[in-house]
Design a protein around this motif. Structure first.
Motif, mmCIF file in Angstrom:
data_model
loop_
_atom_site.group_PDB
_atom_site.id
_atom_site.type_symbol
_atom_site.label_atom_id
_atom_site.label_comp_id
_atom_site.label_asym_id
_atom_site.label_seq_id
_atom_site.Cartn_x
_atom_site.Cartn_y
_atom_site.Cartn_z
ATOM 1 N N PRO A 162 4.463 2.605 1.247
ATOM 2 C CA PRO A 162 4.281 2.612 2.705
ATOM 3 C C PRO A 162 4.674 3.951 3.315
ATOM 4 O O PRO A 162 5.464 4.708 2.734
ATOM 5 C CB PRO A 162 5.235 1.513 3.182
ATOM 6 N N LYS A 163 4.108 4.232 4.471
ATOM 7 C CA LYS A 163 4.543 5.407 5.229
ATOM 8 C C LYS A 163 6.001 5.166 5.620
ATOM 9 O O LYS A 163 6.426 4.024 5.788
ATOM 10 C CB LYS A 163 3.687 5.574 6.474
ATOM 11 N N ALA A 164 6.759 6.243 5.778
ATOM 12 C CA ALA A 164 8.184 6.122 6.111
ATOM 13 C C ALA A 164 8.398 5.263 7.357
ATOM 14 O O ALA A 164 9.305 4.426 7.392
ATOM 15 C CB ALA A 164 8.806 7.503 6.287
ATOM 16 N N LYS A 165 7.543 5.426 8.359
ATOM 17 C CA LYS A 165 7.721 4.675 9.605
ATOM 18 C C LYS A 165 7.343 3.194 9.461
ATOM 19 O O LYS A 165 7.709 2.389 10.292
ATOM 20 C CB LYS A 165 6.942 5.328 10.738
ATOM 21 N N VAL A 178 9.115 -4.070 4.141
ATOM 22 C CA VAL A 178 10.137 -4.807 3.381
ATOM 23 C C VAL A 178 10.406 -6.160 4.034
ATOM 24 O O VAL A 178 10.495 -7.187 3.357
ATOM 25 C CB VAL A 178 11.435 -3.973 3.250
ATOM 26 N N SER A 179 10.492 -6.185 5.335
ATOM 27 C CA SER A 179 10.730 -7.440 6.054
ATOM 28 C C SER A 179 9.580 -8.419 5.833
ATOM 29 O O SER A 179 9.796 -9.609 5.580
ATOM 30 C CB SER A 179 10.896 -7.146 7.549
ATOM 31 N N GLN A 180 8.351 -7.941 5.900
ATOM 32 C CA GLN A 180 7.185 -8.794 5.663
ATOM 33 C C GLN A 180 7.206 -9.373 4.256
ATOM 34 O O GLN A 180 6.915 -10.549 4.067
ATOM 35 C CB GLN A 180 5.898 -7.992 5.836
ATOM 36 N N ILE A 181 7.526 -8.544 3.289
ATOM 37 C CA ILE A 181 7.557 -9.011 1.898
ATOM 38 C C ILE A 181 8.590 -10.116 1.756
ATOM 39 O O ILE A 181 8.339 -11.149 1.128
ATOM 40 C CB ILE A 181 7.846 -7.839 0.935
ATOM 41 N N ASP A 229 7.395 2.039 -3.525
ATOM 42 C CA ASP A 229 7.318 3.386 -4.086
ATOM 43 C C ASP A 229 7.490 4.401 -2.967
ATOM 44 O O ASP A 229 6.520 4.815 -2.355
ATOM 45 C CB ASP A 229 5.976 3.556 -4.792
ATOM 46 N N ASP A 230 8.739 4.764 -2.706
ATOM 47 C CA ASP A 230 8.997 5.780 -1.683
ATOM 48 C C ASP A 230 8.547 7.139 -2.186
ATOM 49 O O ASP A 230 8.797 7.500 -3.333
ATOM 50 C CB ASP A 230 10.488 5.826 -1.338
ATOM 51 N N GLY A 231 7.888 7.882 -1.338
ATOM 52 C CA GLY A 231 7.475 9.237 -1.697
ATOM 53 C C GLY A 231 6.243 9.305 -2.578
ATOM 54 O O GLY A 231 5.929 10.358 -3.126
ATOM 55 N N SER A 232 5.532 8.190 -2.757
ATOM 56 C CA SER A 232 4.296 8.156 -3.558
ATOM 57 C C SER A 232 4.475 8.738 -4.960
ATOM 58 O O SER A 232 3.610 9.439 -5.476
ATOM 59 C CB SER A 232 3.165 8.873 -2.825
ATOM 60 N N LYS A 233 5.611 8.426 -5.601
ATOM 61 C CA LYS A 233 5.852 8.908 -6.968
ATOM 62 C C LYS A 233 4.823 8.336 -7.944
ATOM 63 O O LYS A 233 4.407 9.012 -8.873
ATOM 64 C CB LYS A 233 7.266 8.527 -7.422
#
Length: 182
Positions: free
Chosen positions: A106-109, A115-118, A129-133
């Protein structure tokens, strides 16, 4: 405009549509062939979100059906649509032929909302996957989301591309590919 001119325009329109459709099919087949046998590399650790649990996790070395949702897509829209994969997840757990893995960047914003939706909407684990690793480790994944669902073998090589929830035909092709897994 006379009738003959209209017929000619209609014929030209049909020919142009056929040509464009043919070009798209060639491009799709080329993309599929380029993806097959590529090795999927997973980041060392991803944040695993499942119901009320959040933790760091790595992906098991098993065959996997990976659904990748990148930051160009609306995260909350796609998460809202993930319920259609519940049967696939349950089947993967019962059969143990493969793991069903959702990786979302997801985009940072949008992250906190995602996370809440999940937590409240999805019964199976979703890996953040933070930062599109994931994408940086697998740059061969096309931007086109039609190619963001694929089956890998135990070695992480892509053996099938296509979302089994799209149609009965795509599901049959997916099940055939699962049946060929060692």
């Amino acid at each position: 405009m006379n009738c003959r001119c209209k017929e000619s325009l209609a014929l030209v329109f049909v020919l142009v549509c056929s040509f464009l459709s043919s070009c798209d099919r060639v491009r799709i087949n080329r993309t599929l062939n380029q993806m097959l046998s590529k090795e999927v590399v997973a980041p060392a650790a991803l944040e695993k979100v499942q119901m009320d649990t959040i933790g760091s996790s790595s992906l098991d070395p098993r065959a996997k059906c990976i659904l990748y949702i990148d930051s160009t897509e609306c995260s909350s829209c796609r998460i809202g649509h993930l319920a259609v994969y519940s049967d696939l997840y349950r089947w993967s757990q019962e059969s143990s032929a493969f793991d069903f893995v959702v990786v979302i960047s997801p985009k940072a914003k949008e992250r906190e909302r995602a996370v809440s939706q999940i937590h409240y909407q999805i019964e199976f684990p979703v890996y953040i996957d933070d930062g599109s690793k994931f994408l940086s480790l697998n740059p061969w994944i096309p931007q086109d989301p039609r190619f963001h669902c694929f089956l890998t073998d135990r070695l992480g090589r892509v053996v099938h591309v296509g979302d089994p929830t799209w149609s009965d035909k795509s599901k049959a092709l997916f099940l055939e590919a699962v049946g060929k897994l060692p």
